[in-house]
Design a protein around this motif. Structure first.
Motif, PDB file in Angstrom:
ATOM      1  N   THR A   4       0.825  -1.196   0.000  1.00 44.01           N
ATOM      2  CA  THR A   4       0.000   0.000   0.000  1.00 44.01           C
ATOM      3  C   THR A   4       0.871   1.262   0.000  1.00 44.01           C
ATOM      4  N   VAL A   5       2.167   1.111   0.288  1.00 43.16           N
ATOM      5  CA  VAL A   5       3.066   2.263   0.287  1.00 43.16           C
ATOM      6  C   VAL A   5       3.382   2.626  -1.163  1.00 43.16           C
ATOM      7  N   THR A   6       3.232   3.910  -1.483  1.00 44.38           N
ATOM      8  CA  THR A   6       3.472   4.333  -2.857  1.00 44.38           C
ATOM      9  C   THR A   6       4.964   4.367  -3.161  1.00 44.38           C
ATOM     10  N   LYS A   7       5.321   3.672  -4.234  1.00 44.69           N
ATOM     11  CA  LYS A   7       6.720   3.713  -4.685  1.00 44.69           C
ATOM     12  C   LYS A   7       6.717   4.264  -6.098  1.00 44.69           C
ATOM     13  N   PRO A   8       7.772   4.986  -6.483  1.00 42.64           N
ATOM     14  CA  PRO A   8       7.786   5.487  -7.855  1.00 42.64           C
ATOM     15  C   PRO A   8       7.767   4.326  -8.845  1.00 42.64           C
ATOM     16  N   LYS A   9       6.966   4.455  -9.875  1.00 42.97           N
ATOM     17  CA  LYS A   9       6.850   3.365 -10.854  1.00 42.97           C
ATOM     18  C   LYS A   9       7.386   3.823 -12.198  1.00 42.97           C
ATOM     19  N   ALA A  10       7.951   2.883 -12.941  1.00 42.06           N
ATOM     20  CA  ALA A  10       8.357   3.183 -14.317  1.00 42.06           C
ATOM     21  C   ALA A  10       7.085   3.343 -15.147  1.00 42.06           C
ATOM     22  N   PRO A  11       7.117   4.160 -16.211  1.00 39.92           N
ATOM     23  CA  PRO A  11       5.906   4.341 -17.021  1.00 39.92           C
ATOM     24  C   PRO A  11       5.523   3.068 -17.778  1.00 39.92           C
ATOM     25  N   VAL A  12       4.218   2.969 -18.093  1.00 40.33           N
ATOM     26  CA  VAL A  12       3.706   1.830 -18.865  1.00 40.33           C
ATOM     27  C   VAL A  12       3.795   2.219 -20.341  1.00 40.33           C
ATOM     28  N   ARG A  13       4.753   1.660 -21.065  1.00 37.73           N
ATOM     29  CA  ARG A  13       5.023   2.113 -22.437  1.00 37.73           C
ATOM     30  C   ARG A  13       4.571   1.110 -23.496  1.00 37.73           C
ATOM     31  N   THR A  14       4.342  -0.144 -23.059  1.00 42.63           N
ATOM     32  CA  THR A  14       4.047  -1.219 -24.020  1.00 42.63           C
ATOM     33  C   THR A  14       2.644  -1.759 -23.794  1.00 42.63           C
ATOM     34  N   ALA A  15       1.932  -2.032 -24.872  1.00 41.18           N
ATOM     35  CA  ALA A  15       0.663  -2.772 -24.759  1.00 41.18           C
ATOM     36  C   ALA A  15       0.733  -4.010 -25.645  1.00 41.18           C
ATOM     37  N   ILE A  16       0.281  -5.115 -25.095  1.00 44.29           N
ATOM     38  CA  ILE A  16       0.257  -6.389 -25.816  1.00 44.29           C
ATOM     39  C   ILE A  16      -1.199  -6.721 -26.129  1.00 44.29           C
ATOM     40  N   PHE A  17      -1.456  -7.052 -27.380  1.00 43.74           N
ATOM     41  CA  PHE A  17      -2.814  -7.411 -27.813  1.00 43.74           C
ATOM     42  C   PHE A  17      -2.790  -8.870 -28.268  1.00 43.74           C
ATOM     43  N   PRO A  18      -3.294  -9.793 -27.470  1.00 46.74           N
ATOM     44  CA  PRO A  18      -3.363 -11.192 -27.920  1.00 46.74           C
ATOM     45  C   PRO A  18      -4.529 -11.348 -28.916  1.00 46.74           C
ATOM     46  N   VAL A  19      -4.187 -11.613 -30.177  1.00 48.27           N
ATOM     47  CA  VAL A  19      -5.230 -11.662 -31.218  1.00 48.27           C
ATOM     48  C   VAL A  19      -5.096 -12.919 -32.093  1.00 48.27           C
ATOM     49  N   ALA A  20      -4.534 -13.982 -31.520  1.00 47.41           N
ATOM     50  CA  ALA A  20      -4.299 -15.181 -32.330  1.00 47.41           C
ATOM     51  C   ALA A  20      -5.477 -16.160 -32.310  1.00 47.41           C
ATOM     52  N   GLY A  21      -6.467 -15.907 -31.432  1.00 50.85           N
ATOM     53  CA  GLY A  21      -7.554 -16.880 -31.226  1.00 50.85           C
ATOM     54  C   GLY A  21      -8.371 -17.148 -32.489  1.00 50.85           C
ATOM     55  N   LEU A  22      -8.984 -18.320 -32.536  1.00 51.91           N
ATOM     56  CA  LEU A  22      -9.701 -18.755 -33.741  1.00 51.91           C
ATOM     57  C   LEU A  22     -11.096 -18.151 -33.880  1.00 51.91           C
ATOM     58  N   GLY A  23     -11.669 -17.708 -32.792  1.00 48.75           N
ATOM     59  CA  GLY A  23     -13.005 -17.099 -32.878  1.00 48.75           C
ATOM     60  C   GLY A  23     -14.089 -18.093 -33.225  1.00 48.75           C
ATOM     61  N   THR A  24     -13.987 -19.301 -32.677  1.00 48.23           N
ATOM     62  CA  THR A  24     -14.939 -20.358 -33.050  1.00 48.23           C
ATOM     63  C   THR A  24     -16.390 -20.010 -32.698  1.00 48.23           C
ATOM     64  N   ARG A  25     -16.576 -19.180 -31.669  1.00 45.48           N
ATOM     65  CA  ARG A  25     -17.956 -18.860 -31.261  1.00 45.48           C
ATOM     66  C   ARG A  25     -18.683 -18.025 -32.306  1.00 45.48           C
ATOM     67  N   PHE A  26     -17.914 -17.414 -33.231  1.00 43.86           N
ATOM     68  CA  PHE A  26     -18.550 -16.567 -34.242  1.00 43.86           C
ATOM     69  C   PHE A  26     -18.496 -17.176 -35.642  1.00 43.86           C
ATOM     70  N   LEU A  27     -18.159 -18.463 -35.739  1.00 39.12           N
ATOM     71  CA  LEU A  27     -18.199 -19.099 -37.061  1.00 39.12           C
ATOM     72  C   LEU A  27     -19.654 -19.151 -37.545  1.00 39.12           C
ATOM     73  N   PRO A  28     -19.952 -18.988 -38.826  1.00 38.81           N
ATOM     74  CA  PRO A  28     -18.974 -18.888 -39.912  1.00 38.81           C
ATOM     75  C   PRO A  28     -18.431 -17.480 -40.166  1.00 38.81           C
ATOM     76  N   ALA A  29     -18.900 -16.447 -39.398  1.00 37.41           N
ATOM     77  CA  ALA A  29     -18.450 -15.081 -39.683  1.00 37.41           C
ATOM     78  C   ALA A  29     -16.930 -14.967 -39.617  1.00 37.41           C
ATOM     79  N   THR A  30     -16.318 -15.766 -38.731  1.00 36.28           N
ATOM     80  CA  THR A  30     -14.880 -15.645 -38.511  1.00 36.28           C
ATOM     81  C   THR A  30     -14.064 -16.639 -39.342  1.00 36.28           C
ATOM     82  N   LYS A  31     -14.720 -17.259 -40.333  1.00 38.68           N
ATOM     83  CA  LYS A  31     -13.986 -18.220 -41.165  1.00 38.68           C
ATOM     84  C   LYS A  31     -12.887 -17.491 -41.957  1.00 38.68           C
ATOM     85  N   ALA A  32     -13.233 -16.344 -42.506  1.00 40.25           N
ATOM     86  CA  ALA A  32     -12.245 -15.587 -43.292  1.00 40.25           C
ATOM     87  C   ALA A  32     -11.949 -14.213 -42.706  1.00 40.25           C
ATOM     88  N   THR A  33     -12.688 -13.821 -41.673  1.00 40.27           N
ATOM     89  CA  THR A  33     -12.483 -12.506 -41.043  1.00 40.27           C
ATOM     90  C   THR A  33     -12.089 -12.710 -39.586  1.00 40.27           C
TER      91      THR A  33
END
Ligand code: G1P
Length: 302
Positions: A4-33
């Motif tokens: 709970t004690v505040t310590k100086p933090k380095a800035p958040v400079r990177t964002a990771i977007f996991p986008v490799a999933g197959l999207g099976t719940r939206f088939l057939p819309a996600t077959k080619a998109t």
């Protein structure tokens, strides 16, 4: 250790977007998109995620994708031929909107790394390890659309910077029967929108859940997350779980939950996507008549 004690933090400079999933719940819309390119009206899900990261001051965006989803790369980056064609037709406003939406390598660093096998969210984040800038990293799951001002990541980073814990996850309270669909926080205390926690559990049965605070797809994680992911055994569902790596690092760097102010839509489900489209349409006056006629049952007559 007192997180709970505040310590100086380095800035958040990177964002990771996991986008490799197959999207099976939206088939057939996600077959080619790719599912991340499914539109909420006229805006693909990934655009909301990119804008949220951009508004939060992120410098480097890493997309953990799959070779079959090259359309994401085409979408994210500027298409100079298309903007030139639009300008030649006098459509300067539209060309400008496309340029503004795209990620320009002059102002943001953009990287694509491939996750060839669906080994889990933790594995996807680990795929980005060598490309992350020093300091904490943000993880954004584009399926989890969060509408609101300020953007979820902006308000989360503001809270993260003020607090002591090295890992922060966005949370919302869910019904007892819903905890089995989420990572669930083990809450030990609360200070306004920030929850203190001593760990989290991936998709527990309701009887075993440590709380009803479900983790949704926004994380700000201490840079040591990559070390904790390396060599981690498969967890729930036989996948390498980000949740397990977060829990592993919690005694060392601390963990907090953040109760964000926006509204979250699970756009990985059809019901959530429909709700998101209706909510987004409701923010735009041009759709007032359509929404009003839907309420009065006149839609079919249009
Ligand atoms: C993932 C995470 C889970 C989190 C959820 C949020 O699960 O593993 O901890 O609560 O995202 O959407 P998934 O929905 O990918 O199974």
């Amino acid at each position: 250790m007192d997180f709970t004690v505040t310590k100086p933090k380095a800035p958040v400079r990177t964002a990771i977007f996991p986008v490799a999933g197959l999207g099976t719940r939206f088939l057939p819309a996600t077959k080619a998109t790719p599912k991340e390119l499914l539109p909420v009206l006229d805006r693909p899900l990934i655009q909301f995620a990119i804008d949220e990261a951009r508004d939060a001051g992120i410098e480097r965006m890493i997309f953990v994708s799959h070779p079959s989803k090259s359309a994401i790369e085409r979408y994210v980056l500027e298409d100079k031929d298309l903007t030139e064609t639009l300008c030649a037709k006098g459509k300067h406003g539209l060309a400008r909107r496309l340029t503004d939406a795209a990620l320009n390598p002059d102002s943001h660093e953009v990287q694509f790394v491939m996750q060839h096998q669906p080994l889990g969210l933790g594995h996807a984040v680990l795929c980005a390890a060598e490309h992350a800038l020093p300091g904490p990293v943000a993880v954004i799951l584009p399926d989890d659309l969060i509408l609101g001002e300020p953007g979820c990541l902006s308000e989360m980073i503001a809270a993260y910077t003020q607090g002591g814990a090295g890992h922060m996850v966005a949370t919302m309270q869910v019904a007892p029967e819903a905890v089995k669909n989420y990572g669930v926080l083990s809450v030990t205390g609360r200070d306004g929108n920030v929850l203190w926690a001593d760990g989290m559990v991936e998709k527990p049965e309701p009887a075993d859940a440590p709380s009803r605070q479900a983790v949704v797809g926004r994380y700000v994680l201490d840079g040591s997350i990559f070390d904790d992911l390396r060599g981690l055994p498969a967890g729930t569902g036989g996948e390498i779980q980000l949740t397990d790596a977060i829990s592993k690092g919690t005694p060392r760097v601390g963990l907090s939950g953040f109760r964000f102010s926006g509204t979250r839509f699970d756009c990985g489900s059809k019901e959530g996507m429909l709700r998101a489209i209706l909510a987004y349409a409701g923010q735009r006056t041009e759709f007032n008549d359509v929404l009003a006629s839907r309420e009065t049952g006149l839609l079919a007559a249009e």
